[in-house]
Design an enzyme around this catalytic site. Structure first.
Site, mmCIF file in Angstrom:
data_model
loop_
_atom_site.group_PDB
_atom_site.id
_atom_site.type_symbol
_atom_site.label_atom_id
_atom_site.label_comp_id
_atom_site.label_asym_id
_atom_site.label_seq_id
_atom_site.Cartn_x
_atom_site.Cartn_y
_atom_site.Cartn_z
ATOM 1 N N GLU A 182 36.115 46.795 36.707
ATOM 2 C CA GLU A 182 35.598 46.366 35.806
ATOM 3 C C GLU A 182 34.150 47.255 34.695
ATOM 4 O OE1 GLU A 182 33.862 42.108 36.973
ATOM 5 O OE2 GLU A 182 32.577 43.551 37.953
ATOM 6 N N GLU A 257 38.885 37.868 38.504
ATOM 7 C CA GLU A 257 38.382 37.433 39.332
ATOM 8 C C GLU A 257 38.225 35.743 39.242
ATOM 9 O OE1 GLU A 257 35.598 39.907 40.128
ATOM 10 O OE2 GLU A 257 36.935 41.678 40.895
#
Length: 614
Positions: A182, A257
């Protein structure tokens, strides 16, 4: 006899064939719309499960549960701070044996998606970074700064030695490897991402690499040429568009995710999300042929001192609890939940033709045992190690101490009431005057000052400081030093001449049989022995206690704290034994308890207000 020999030969040949099939080299590639395993489409149905949060003895059981729910892949981070706890000292043994974890998954017929990153977030201490990076002068994590890249490269090469041979193109079961994590939520330096890719390749990761980011960050966090996976989005059209827009108009489409629940932190309500909220979403994603990784499939427990914390300019410091139950499909102990059963029914609809699911293994047994007597105790002030002396307070990092507690001691004088102020308290402090508790200070509540009453003449000032977890997300990764990070003042005057006693609690020694202390206001270590005729999972009921840590048979089970919402500590049956078992408690605030009760199920949803420390 001939029949037995033939049967033995058949079993041997079958086992050998199975092993050869497992070890066969495969091709794994990115098609325009799907992943291709040996040229055929593969829909990845993965669940995140971290080796560090599950007892090694239970890895296989958890993986059997994954297979029975319909998963074909396990996702896991790799945690730098457990593998290089001190600079240059690497550990891939015991519960840190990530290669054994991956191989166990292969034995269970599961693929693996590997996330060495090396930043992981994951509600994990310092986002997975080892504490000693804070000690390196000028080092800037997640950047092209030279000293960071040097340490990063040394680490990732060690990881490569363990795991690169286990990639699918080398006969292993690792399908893909994620670089960074991320990153677009943190920065947008494509040169840094390119260095990441090169480091991974140089470390032996020559298979499929990918990045993952949430919707708002995917452009900044994606490196052209790698698959851009998406986090936190399950609208099929949106997922496809986001990935196509960043991948030359092509797939495959991977939700790296997918969050069917959330984590908890101290002083706030336990988070739960009904399965019904996610059943239709899962069905639509799988119907569209998208691949998915559930974060988390099984959370487990963040044992020891490894929980992280959140913090930003708007919100207070929020350290996470030890339970990482996450309201996941598989609960903290590894048992199927209602969410597990409902997700299983969805996945079952989308199995390849001719494939069936194994039966769900029976729930693990759990027990409540007789109250455990704690018949030995010792006050912390009577067990201090050798002190380090310095004019000003030293941080944990200055003391080469990663986690745990530090006791700061100096002398003060004057019979009066005075304001004690700790600038830069990280994170929880218990203040004592001549061995008597004067109060507590809690970073969560932005407390840094306390009115104290001083006796006539000289007095001993003690401040016991607990590292409650370094920040694991956001812009404050480089402001993560622990202890007293600035100064202590009394009525505006700086206090100097400190003794520092490091209390990392890496392990706990046995107390003498006759040791007993009865002052409930003094931090105390209590121990006891309990006998078991059989073993099963259990939970320590800590509702009568204040704040501290518990060890069973040398295993640090994590933190407890009366504020909640977590009021129990999970004890894996795998760590208990028939016969004598040892328990140790370090209690900071309320040492009057002489026994511990157990219950058969966890207590994760009882709050007692945000401040019950006094």
């Amino acid at each position: 006899m001939k029949l037995i020999k033939l049967l033995f030969l058949f079993v041997t040949l079958f086992a050998s064939a199975q092993l050869q099939a497992q070890l066969a080299k495969h091709s794994f590639a990115l098609g325009d719309t799907a992943f291709l395993l040996d040229g055929k489409p593969l829909q990845i149905i993965s669940g995140e499960m971290h080796y560090t949060r599950v007892p090694r003895e239970a890895w296989r059981q958890r993986m059997k549960m994954a297979k029975a729910m319909g998963l074909n892949t396990i996702g896991t981070y790799v945690f730098w701070n457990v593998h290089e706890p001190q600079k240059g000292h690497f550990d891939f043994t015991g519960n840190n044996d990530i290669a054994a974890f991956v191989k166990t998954a292969q034995e269970q017929g599961l693929w693996v998606i590997l996330r060495p990153s090396p930043y992981v977030c994951a509600e994990w201490e310092f986002g997975g970074y080892p504490y000693w990076l804070e000690k390196e002068k000028g080092l800037i994590v997640r950047s092209t700064e030279a000293s960071y890249l040097k340490e990063y490269e040394l680490y990732i090469k060690e990881v490569g030695k363990q795991l690169a041979p286990l990639q699918v193109n080398h006969g292993g079961n690792i399908l893909m490897v994620q670089i960074e994590n991320e990153y677009g939520s943190y920065a947008s330096d494509k040169d840094y991402l390119a260095i990441n890719r090169k480091m991974f390749i140089d470390a032996g990761f020559d298979g499929q690499l990918y990045t993952c980011d949430p919707e708002a960050a995917i452009k900044d966090g994606h490196l052209p040429g790698l698959l851009p996976a998406i986090n936190g989005v399950d609208n099929v059209d949106k997922v496809k568009k986001l990935i196509k827009d960043n991948h030359n108009g092509k797939g495959p489409y991977f939700i790296a995710e997918w969050y069917p629940a959330w984590f908890d932190w101290w002083g706030t309500k336990h988070h739960t999300v009904p399965a019904e909220n996610y059943v239709a979403r899962l069905d639509s994603v799988l119907s569209a042929g998208l691949s998915i990784n559930m974060y988390m499939f099984h959370g487990g427990t963040t044992r020891g001192f490894m929980n992280g914390a959140n913090y930003n300019d708007k919100d207070p410091y929020e350290p996470q609890i030890s339970s990482y139950d996450y309201d996941a499909p598989l609960d903290e102990a590894g048992n199927a939940t209602d969410k597990y059963q409902k997700f299983r029914q969805v996945i079952k609809k989308h199995l390849p033709e001719g494939q069936t699911l194994p039966e769900v293994p029976a729930a693990k047994s759990a027990m409540a045992i007789a109250d455990i007597k704690l018949n030995r105790s010792a006050g912390l002030f009577d067990m201090l190690p050798q002190a380090r002396v310095n004019k000003t307070p030293l941080t944990f990092e200055d003391l080469n101490q990663a986690y745990g507690f530090v006791l700061y001691r100096t002398s003060i004088s004057g019979k009066k009431d005075a304001v004690l102020k700790i600038k830069g308290l990280r994170d929880f402090g218990v203040v004592f005057i001549n061995g008597k508790r004067a109060g507590t200070l809690d970073r969560r509540l932005k407390q840094d000052s306390l009115l104290v009453s001083l006796p006539k003449g000289s007095a001993r000032l003690d401040i016991l400081v607990e590292n409650m977890g370094r920040i694991n997300f956001g812009p404050y990764l480089l402001k993560n030093k622990k202890g007293i990070t600035e100064m202590v003042m009394l009525d505006g005057r700086e206090l100097n001449n400190w003794k520092m006693y490091g209390l990392p609690f890496n392990k706990v020694a046995d107390l003498p049989q006759q040791a007993v202390i009865n002052d409930p206001a003094v931090p105390v270590i209590k121990q006891g022995t309990f006998i078991l005729d059989s073993v099963a999972d259990t939970y320590l009921d800590m509702r009568k206690w204040g704040k501290g840590i518990v060890w069973i048979n040398g295993h640090n089970l994590g933190r407890y704290w009366k504020v909640g919402p977590q009021q129990s500590l999970y004890v894996p049956g795998e760590w208990l034994k028939k016969g004598a078992n040892k328990i140790t408690v370090f209690e900071l605030l309320d040492g009057k308890q002489k026994s511990i009760s157990t219950v058969k199920s966890p207590i994760l949803d009882e709050l007692n207000g945000s401040d019950v420390s006094k």
